[in-house]
Each structure stands twice: as structure tokens, then as C-alpha cells.
Design an enzyme around this catalytic site. Structure first.
Site, short mmCIF file in Angstrom:
data_model
loop_
_atom_site.label_atom_id
_atom_site.label_comp_id
_atom_site.label_asym_id
_atom_site.label_seq_id
_atom_site.Cartn_x
_atom_site.Cartn_y
_atom_site.Cartn_z
N LYS A 129 41.15 16.48 33.47
CA LYS A 129 41.16 17.90 33.09
C LYS A 129 39.84 18.19 32.39
O LYS A 129 39.21 17.27 31.86
CB LYS A 129 42.33 18.18 32.13
N ASP A 169 41.80 26.64 36.42
CA ASP A 169 42.90 26.73 35.45
C ASP A 169 42.67 28.08 34.75
O ASP A 169 42.02 28.96 35.32
CB ASP A 169 42.87 25.53 34.48
P1 NDP Z 1 44.81 32.81 34.36
O1 NDP Z 1 43.57 32.74 33.56
O2 NDP Z 1 44.74 33.32 35.75
O3 NDP Z 1 45.93 33.66 33.60
C1 NDP Z 1 46.37 33.31 32.35
C2 NDP Z 1 47.35 34.37 31.87
O4 NDP Z 1 47.97 33.91 30.68
C3 NDP Z 1 46.71 35.70 31.56
O5 NDP Z 1 47.59 36.73 31.82
C4 NDP Z 1 46.45 35.57 30.06
O6 NDP Z 1 46.32 36.79 29.39
C5 NDP Z 1 47.68 34.82 29.62
N1 NDP Z 1 47.39 34.08 28.36
C6 NDP Z 1 46.42 33.17 28.13
N2 NDP Z 1 46.46 32.73 26.85
C7 NDP Z 1 47.49 33.38 26.29
C8 NDP Z 1 48.05 33.36 25.00
N3 NDP Z 1 47.54 32.59 24.01
N4 NDP Z 1 49.15 34.13 24.80
C9 NDP Z 1 49.68 34.89 25.79
N5 NDP Z 1 49.16 34.96 27.02
C10 NDP Z 1 48.10 34.23 27.26
O7 NDP Z 1 45.40 31.32 34.32
P2 NDP Z 1 46.46 30.63 35.30
O8 NDP Z 1 47.45 31.63 35.78
O9 NDP Z 1 45.69 29.84 36.28
O10 NDP Z 1 47.17 29.58 34.31
C11 NDP Z 1 48.32 29.92 33.55
C12 NDP Z 1 49.02 28.64 33.12
O11 NDP Z 1 49.40 27.89 34.29
C13 NDP Z 1 48.18 27.67 32.28
O12 NDP Z 1 49.03 27.00 31.38
C14 NDP Z 1 47.67 26.67 33.31
O13 NDP Z 1 47.33 25.43 32.74
C15 NDP Z 1 48.90 26.56 34.20
N6 NDP Z 1 48.65 26.05 35.54
C16 NDP Z 1 47.75 26.66 36.38
C17 NDP Z 1 47.55 26.17 37.65
C18 NDP Z 1 46.68 26.88 38.63
O14 NDP Z 1 46.70 26.47 39.81
N7 NDP Z 1 45.96 27.91 38.27
C19 NDP Z 1 48.20 24.93 38.10
C20 NDP Z 1 49.19 24.41 37.18
C21 NDP Z 1 49.36 24.94 35.94
P3 NDP Z 1 44.87 37.30 28.88
O15 NDP Z 1 44.17 37.78 30.11
O16 NDP Z 1 45.20 38.37 27.91
O17 NDP Z 1 44.20 36.12 28.24
#
Ligand code: NDP
Length: 449
Positions: A129, A169
Site C-alpha cells: 500500500k 485508493d
Molecule cells: P474516493 O476518494 O473515490 O472517495 C472517498 C469518499 O469517502 C469520498 O466521498 C470522501 O468524501 C469520503 N471520505 C473520505 N474521508 C472521509 C472522512 N474522514 N469522513 C467521511 N467521509 C470521508 O475513494 P474510494 O471510493 O476509492 O475509497 C473509499 C474506501 O474504499 C477507502 O477506505 C478505500 O481504502 C476503500 N477501497 C477502495 C478500493 C478502490 O478500488 N478504490 C478498493 C478497496 C477498498 P470527501 O470527498 O469529502 O473527502
């Protein structure tokens, strides 16, 4: 953290001492070690070979300076990370996160989880990671490009198609992967599948953007079916509105559910008529705006400031898809009180230990992240295969494979849970099944690494 088993208590005490001040990493290690108690009792050979003592220590941790120039000509400095945690079953594989909260603890917890998740997919991928404390919010395209190029200038020395293959991510999507891929190619003068999540014209896989969200719903569907339930007619709450959340919403809706709430770090929207995903995609994917916009455009929706309140919205199924520790004991109790029947984790470690305990003790079906969100890395693995074969599979072909992989993960986690005396506990099952494959490989390969 309490361990009945003395050996595991000692391993955890050593991890605590060596990684003081890293709460997320300690939380992730503690949860896995807790699940391994029945394995330790059955497999003294693994204990003797120090497999558990070794698996909790990264093979390599790279920390580096990332300096870049902003639009005003000012010099900015961020910190970059890559943890190459375990390569027993394949090259290191895991995403890159760009978020101001990124530090060594966050990257190590994610890298540690990735070992077991990748193992569960059945594909040959080790755990890694990376990321940086760079905040992409409010940055121009040019600033994002210059940051990504500087980040890759150092990272390129440590990765490669047979060594370590990063992906996206939080904060890293197709745009960032494109800039990083371009810089890697420039530096190394080679066109290889060194990153996944690439754009389709230059080696990306169809269905990769959808994979984590779709895979999450396929996993949840298997879990629900086993209990005689389904998405059909269910109400669903999804936190986040990024990559994972958007495609979880799309698939849950296709499976017959109604998604009624989504969020971002600012707050959440409730739309009792069902979330209009085209509006969310326009706001988030095209305009890179805030979820509050949704309520301004859709008259049936209401916006509430603050993201935690989303868990007080009554629903049948909850899919946390934002970030670690976003769903605490209090939120879990609110979901249970409102009659939630299933929770499946799209984000990594979104539920605190108190929340997990609350779900499990109240008979809520619970799909832990390393099993439920493995669809993203699984399709990344398929992207690597397509790059090596120099061909592209159709969307239907990739989606079918993804479905098969998620069904397989559910089956493995649930049978491992039953075999080791924790029937129905998918946290234990996923940890045990993921661990055993890596442990056998480490055992076979000897101790000197
Ligand atoms: P994105 O950056 O596309 O989206 C993240 C989302 O989560 C946004 O809506 C963001 O809001 C919100 N967010 C981030 N930090 C916080 C916080 N502290 N409190 C509340 N909301 C928050 O990321 P992903 O969708 O790719 O990833 C989301 C999760 O999924 C992570 O935990 C990641 O590790 C996990 N994941 C992702 C994978 C992938 O293929 N992308 C694979 C497996 C797991 P804002 O815009 O306001 O920050």
C-alpha cells in the site's frame, strides 16, 4: 486488546512496542491476531517457523520527500510512502492513497489488510500500500499532474510489473493513475503493466472502476442469500460518494434495492425516493463538487451537515464506503435499533471494534472489508493478467470472473469460520482463510526474509 493465547499475546506486545503511536496499524493487527487463536492451536508448525512473528513486520517500508511547484510558483513539500508488506504469494499489490490524514500508521494498516484480502481473491498477489499526505481537494489539474510526476519520480525506483504494482485508493482515480503511468514510462522507457486502474486506451481493464462497488454487492448478495434474504425491496444506506460508493449504489439498485442516503466528509443527503445516481456522478465525477449540491438539484432530498449522522437513517442494509473508523459503537447501536439486517464494508476497516462487536452480538449479517471489498484488487489482478497476455477481455467476461471470485471469497470465509469453530463469523473466517494460504507459502520459502 486481550489474548487468551500466550504466544499471540507476546506477538501483539512486541508489535505494540515496535509500532508505538500507530493506532490504526495496531487495530488491524489486533483484529487478525484475535482470529488466529484456533489456528495457533491446530498448527504448531506455523508457530515454530515464526510465521506470525514475521507476517506482522513489513518486508520493506519506503518513506520519501515529494516536492512540487504550485500554480503560484511556490514550492510545496509532502511525504510519500510505500509499504511492501508481504510478497509470499506474488508481487506486492495495493492502492495509493492521497489524503491529508495519510501517515505511516494508516499505510501500514492498509498494507497489512491487503495481504489477506489479496490472498482471499485466489490470485497471485502479495500485499502492499502507499500514498501521501498530499490533499488533492482544491488543487488544479496542473498541480495534480506535477505532484503525481514528482511522487512517481521516486516511487519508480521501487516498483515494477514483477515487483510491486500499485493502483488507486482514496484521492487516486483514473486521472492520477494516468499522470503516474506517464511518468513511470518516461523514466524507465518501458511500457508495462506497472499500475492498475489505467485508462482503457492504454491497458486498463473494463469494469475496474466499478469493481469494488460491484464486488461488494456481489459479496453481500451471497451473504444475504445464505440467510434466505436479498437486496430485492431492501432500503440501503451508503456512506461516501467516491468510487466505491457510486458503484455500490449502481449495483445495489440493479439488484432491486433502493439506496436512500449517501455522504461525503461534509455531510449526508437522504432521498426517500431513491438516490438519482446520474446526479451524484455529475457532481462527484465530473464537477468534483460536494454532496450538498445534490439536495439543491433534487427536490425530494434533504442535506444534513456532518457525516456521522448518516447511520441514524433507518435502513435494511448499510454499506460503509468512505474511510476507516467512520462507523463507531454508537452508530452501530443506532443501526441495530432501526432494524438493520446486514452490513458489508466497502471501505477498509470502516467499523470500529465496538461496532463489529455490536453487529455480531445482535445477529446482524456482517461482511468484513478484506472479504467484501476485495473485488477492486481482484479486477486489478485481472488487469495484470490481460496486460501480460497483451489482450483485453470484454466487460461481460470480467464481470463474470468478478462474480465468481466474490462468490468464492464468501464460500471460503464462511467455511473457514465453520471449520475453526466460529460458524457465521466472517471476520474470523476471512482472516483465517486469507492467512493460511500466505502462511503455507512463507513456510515453504524458508525463513531468511
Ligand atoms: P474516493 O476518494 O473515490 O472517495 C472517498 C469518499 O469517502 C469520498 O466521498 C470522501 O468524501 C469520503 N471520505 C473520505 N474521508 C472521509 C472522512 N474522514 N469522513 C467521511 N467521509 C470521508 O475513494 P474510494 O471510493 O476509492 O475509497 C473509499 C474506501 O474504499 C477507502 O477506505 C478505500 O481504502 C476503500 N477501497 C477502495 C478500493 C478502490 O478500488 N478504490 C478498493 C478497496 C477498498 P470527501 O470527498 O469529502 O473527502
Amino acid at each position: 486488546m486481550q489474548f487468551e493465547n500466550k504466544y499471540l499475546a507476546n506477538v501483539y506486545a512486541e508489535v505494540e512496542k515496535r509500532n508505538a503511536g500507530e493506532p490504526e496499524f495496531l487495530q488491524a493487527v489486533g483484529e487478525v491476531l484475535e482470529s488466529l487463536q484456533p489456528v495457533v492451536e491446530k498448527r504448531p508448525d506455523l508457530v515454530k517457523a515464526g510465521v506470525i512473528d514475521r507476517i506482522v513486520e513489513p518486508e520493506r517500508m519506503i518513506v520519501f520527500r515529494v516536492s512540487w511547484v504550485d500554480d503560484e510558483g511556490g514550492v510545496r513539500v509532502n511525504r510519500g510512502f510505500r509499504v511492501q508488506f508481504n510478497s509470499a504469494i506474488g508481487p506486492y499489490k495495493g492502492g495509493l492513497r492521497l489524503h491529508p490524514s495519510v501517515n505511516a500508521s494508516v499505510i501500514k494498516f492498509l498494507g497489512f489488510e491487503q495481504i489477506f484480502k489479496n490472498s482471499l481473491t485466489g490470485l497471485p498477489m502479495g500485499g502492499g500500500k502507499g500514498g501521501s499526505d498530499f490533499d488533492p481537494k482544491g488543487k488544479s489539474d496542473g498541480e495534480i499532474m506535477r505532484f503525481c510526476q514528482s511522487f512517481m519520480t521516486e516511487l519508480a525506483k521501487h516498483i515494477g510489473q514483477f515487483t510491486d504494482v500499485p493502483a488507486g485508493d482514496i484521492g487516486v482515480g483514473a486521472r492520477e493513475i494516468g499522470y503516474m503511468f506517464g511518468q513511470y514510462k518516461r523514466i524507465r522507457n518501458e511500457f508495462t503493466g506497472v499500475l492498475t486502474g489505467k485508462g482503457i486506451p492504454y491497458g486498463g481493464s473494463l469494469i475496474r472502476p466499478q469493481a469494488t462497488g460491484y464486488g461488494l454487492c456481489y459479496f453481500a448478495d451471497n451473504m444475504l442469500a445464505d440467510a434466505g434474504k436479498s437486496f430485492k425491496g431492501a432500503t440501503v444506506v451508503i456512506s461516501g460518494s467516491g468510487n466505491v460508493a457510486i458503484y455500490a449504489c449502481e449495483k445495489a439498485t440493479q439488484l432491486g434495492a433502493k439506496v436512500i442516503a449517501m455522504s461525503d466528509s461534509g455531510g449526508y443527503v437522504v432521498d426517500p425516493d431513491g438516490i438519482k445516481l446520474d446526479v451524484v456522478k455529475q457532481i462527484k465525477e465530473v464537477e468534483r463538487g460536494r454532496i450538498s449540491e445534490y439536495a439543491k438539484r433534487v427536490p425530494t432530498a434533504k442535506y444534513t451537515e456532518g457525516c456521522k449522522g448518516i447511520w441514524t437513517v433507518k435502513c435494511d442494509i448499510a454499506l460503509p464506503c468512505a474511510t476507516q473508523n467512520e462507523l463507531d459503537g454508537e452508530s452501530a447501536a443506532a443501526l441495530v435499533k432501526n432494524g438493520v439486517i446486514a452490513v458489508a464494508e466497502g471501505a477498509n476497516m470502516p467499523s470500529t471494534p465496538e461496532a463489529v462487536a455490536c453487529f455480531q452480538s445482535n445477529g446482524v449479517l456482517f461482511g468484513p472489508a478484506k472479504a467484501a471489498n476485495a473485488g477492486g484488487v481482484a479486477v486489478s489482478g485481472l488487469e495484470m493478467s490481460q496486460n501480460s497476455l497483451r489482450l483485453s477481455w470484454t466487460a461481460k467476461e470480467v464481470d463474470e470472473r468478478l462474480k465468481g471470485i466474490m462468490a468464492g471469497i464468501y464460500k471460503n470465509a464462511s467455511s473457514a469460520a465453520a471449520e475453526y469453530g466460529h460458524k457465521g463469523n466472517l471476520v474470523a473466517g476471512a482472516n483465517i482463510a486469507g492467512f493460511l494460504k500466505v502462511a503455507e507459502a512463507m513456510l515453504a520459502q524458508g525463513i531468511a526474509y
